[in-house]
Design a protein around this motif. Structure first.
Motif, mmCIF file in Angstrom:
data_model
loop_
_atom_site.group_PDB
_atom_site.id
_atom_site.type_symbol
_atom_site.label_atom_id
_atom_site.label_comp_id
_atom_site.label_asym_id
_atom_site.label_seq_id
_atom_site.Cartn_x
_atom_site.Cartn_y
_atom_site.Cartn_z
ATOM 1 N N MET A 1 54.355 50.113 6.639
ATOM 2 C CA MET A 1 53.892 51.380 6.079
ATOM 3 C C MET A 1 54.437 51.620 4.681
ATOM 4 S SD MET A 1 56.032 54.115 8.376
ATOM 5 C CE MET A 1 57.799 53.918 8.668
ATOM 6 N N LEU A 2 53.586 52.225 3.869
ATOM 7 C CA LEU A 2 53.951 52.723 2.551
ATOM 8 C C LEU A 2 53.974 54.244 2.642
ATOM 9 C CD1 LEU A 2 51.667 50.542 0.220
ATOM 10 C CD2 LEU A 2 53.897 49.976 1.192
ATOM 11 N N VAL A 3 55.032 54.856 2.138
ATOM 12 C CA VAL A 3 55.156 56.310 2.216
ATOM 13 C C VAL A 3 54.462 56.938 1.013
ATOM 14 C CG1 VAL A 3 56.741 58.261 2.391
ATOM 15 C CG2 VAL A 3 57.335 56.074 3.453
ATOM 16 N N LEU A 4 53.533 57.848 1.296
ATOM 17 C CA LEU A 4 52.745 58.500 0.250
ATOM 18 C C LEU A 4 53.152 59.956 0.039
ATOM 19 C CD1 LEU A 4 49.254 57.093 1.336
ATOM 20 C CD2 LEU A 4 50.880 56.105 -0.286
ATOM 21 N N GLU A 5 53.564 60.618 1.112
ATOM 22 C CA GLU A 5 54.069 61.992 1.037
ATOM 23 C C GLU A 5 55.142 62.159 2.103
ATOM 24 O OE1 GLU A 5 51.165 65.059 1.461
ATOM 25 O OE2 GLU A 5 49.974 64.434 -0.265
ATOM 26 N N GLY A 6 56.082 63.090 1.859
ATOM 27 C CA GLY A 6 57.090 63.404 2.855
ATOM 28 C C GLY A 6 58.243 62.414 2.861
ATOM 29 N N ARG A 7 59.106 62.547 3.881
ATOM 30 C CA ARG A 7 60.265 61.660 4.012
ATOM 31 C C ARG A 7 60.358 61.124 5.435
ATOM 32 N NH1 ARG A 7 65.973 63.196 1.860
ATOM 33 N NH2 ARG A 7 65.768 65.015 3.197
ATOM 34 N N ALA B 1 60.915 48.242 4.513
ATOM 35 C CA ALA B 1 61.307 46.835 4.410
ATOM 36 C C ALA B 1 61.638 46.245 5.776
ATOM 37 C CB ALA B 1 62.499 46.700 3.467
ATOM 38 N N ILE B 2 62.214 47.056 6.658
ATOM 39 C CA ILE B 2 62.594 46.542 7.976
ATOM 40 C C ILE B 2 61.360 46.119 8.770
ATOM 41 C CG2 ILE B 2 63.535 47.223 10.225
ATOM 42 C CD1 ILE B 2 65.713 48.706 8.770
ATOM 43 N N SER B 3 60.283 46.901 8.685
ATOM 44 C CA SER B 3 59.063 46.509 9.400
ATOM 45 C C SER B 3 58.507 45.213 8.826
ATOM 46 C CB SER B 3 58.013 47.627 9.333
ATOM 47 O OG SER B 3 57.559 47.841 8.009
ATOM 48 N N GLY C 1 58.570 37.873 13.462
ATOM 49 C CA GLY C 1 58.010 38.013 14.802
ATOM 50 C C GLY C 1 58.954 38.686 15.777
ATOM 51 N N LYS C 2 59.938 39.415 15.248
ATOM 52 C CA LYS C 2 60.933 40.079 16.087
ATOM 53 C C LYS C 2 60.567 41.548 16.287
ATOM 54 C CE LYS C 2 63.736 36.468 16.077
ATOM 55 N NZ LYS C 2 64.053 35.690 17.295
ATOM 56 N N SER C 3 61.115 42.133 17.338
ATOM 57 C CA SER C 3 60.916 43.561 17.571
ATOM 58 C C SER C 3 61.869 44.358 16.693
ATOM 59 C CB SER C 3 61.153 43.904 19.045
ATOM 60 O OG SER C 3 62.483 43.592 19.418
ATOM 61 N N SER C 4 61.558 45.627 16.505
ATOM 62 C CA SER C 4 62.375 46.490 15.657
ATOM 63 C C SER C 4 63.715 46.795 16.318
ATOM 64 C CB SER C 4 61.633 47.799 15.383
ATOM 65 O OG SER C 4 62.474 48.718 14.714
#
Length: 215
Positions: free
Chosen positions: A52-58, A83-85, A92-95
């Motif tokens: 994801m890229l953040v466009l608004e908010g935190r 970056a973590i995602s 190929g690892k889970s979060s």
């Protein structure tokens, strides 16, 4: 405006280092998503389907312990990528972390199947990803240094300064418990230290916010 035009407008404003061809491509393959404050976007143990890229908010990144305690890592703001995602997708690892919107936000979700081609076909994306890794690593080092080498009053002072800088306001709508959670402390300790800061004229404590004076 249609969704593609909305995405292009966001990318032009917040991601100017991405070249125009890449912005066009992202507007075609990405999904614009509005999320309410409190929404969990990524969980520990979850396999990642989108970056994801953040466009608004935190967006707040943190680890959750077995006792449900939190270890705050950093915030993502408009112009930031998760970056973590990206690392999880590449390996190929889970979060191993949680991501939660702390205010209403808008994010661009990019499906995992496009990541390899983006890295190969767009130099500006490759450079953006590397820079995202570097910034997040530096932020994690700062958190580690603060936790290990600084006293709680120093950590609180730095936290207040950083929140004021990031939000571009001197009125912080944060509860004592929220600050305690981010700093891995207790509400009682944070309340006591904030009171000391108020006595020194550094902040003014109100019922619903903290006014930053001379910090």
């Amino acid at each position: 405006m249609n969704q593609k035009a909305d995405i292009l407008n966001y990318l032009t404003r917040h991601f100017p280092t991405l070249d125009s061809h890449l912005q066009e491509h992202l507007s075609a393959v990405g999904l614009l998503k509005e999320v309410a404050a409190g929404t969990v976007l990524m969980k520990q143990g979850q396999y990642i389907k989108y970056t994801m890229l953040v466009l608004e908010g935190r967006i707040k990144l943190y680890r959750e312990g077995e006792d449900a305690g939190e270890f705050f890592m950093y915030y993502l703001e408009p112009g930031d990528a998760c970056a973590i995602s990206m690392v999880c997708i590449a390996s190929g690892k889970s979060s191993e972390v949680m991501a939660k919107a702390i205010e209403d936000a808008v994010v661009l979700m990019i499906p995992v199947q496009h990541m390899e081609a983006l890295m190969k076909d767009y130099k500006s994306w490759y450079q953006f990803v590397i820079e995202s890794y570097r910034r997040r690593f530096e932020e994690l080092l700062m958190v580690l240094d603060s936790t290990v080498f600084k006293s709680m009053d120093e950590r609180l002072l730095n936290y207040i300064r950083e929140q004021s800088r990031q939000l571009q306001t001197r009125e912080l709508k944060l509860t004592h418990q929220e600050i305690a959670t981010d700093l891995n402390s207790s509400r009682e300790v944070i309340s006591r230290l904030l009171k000391k800061m108020e006595q020194k004229g550094m902040v003014k404590l109100y019922r619903n916010y903290i006014a930053v004076l001379t910090v």
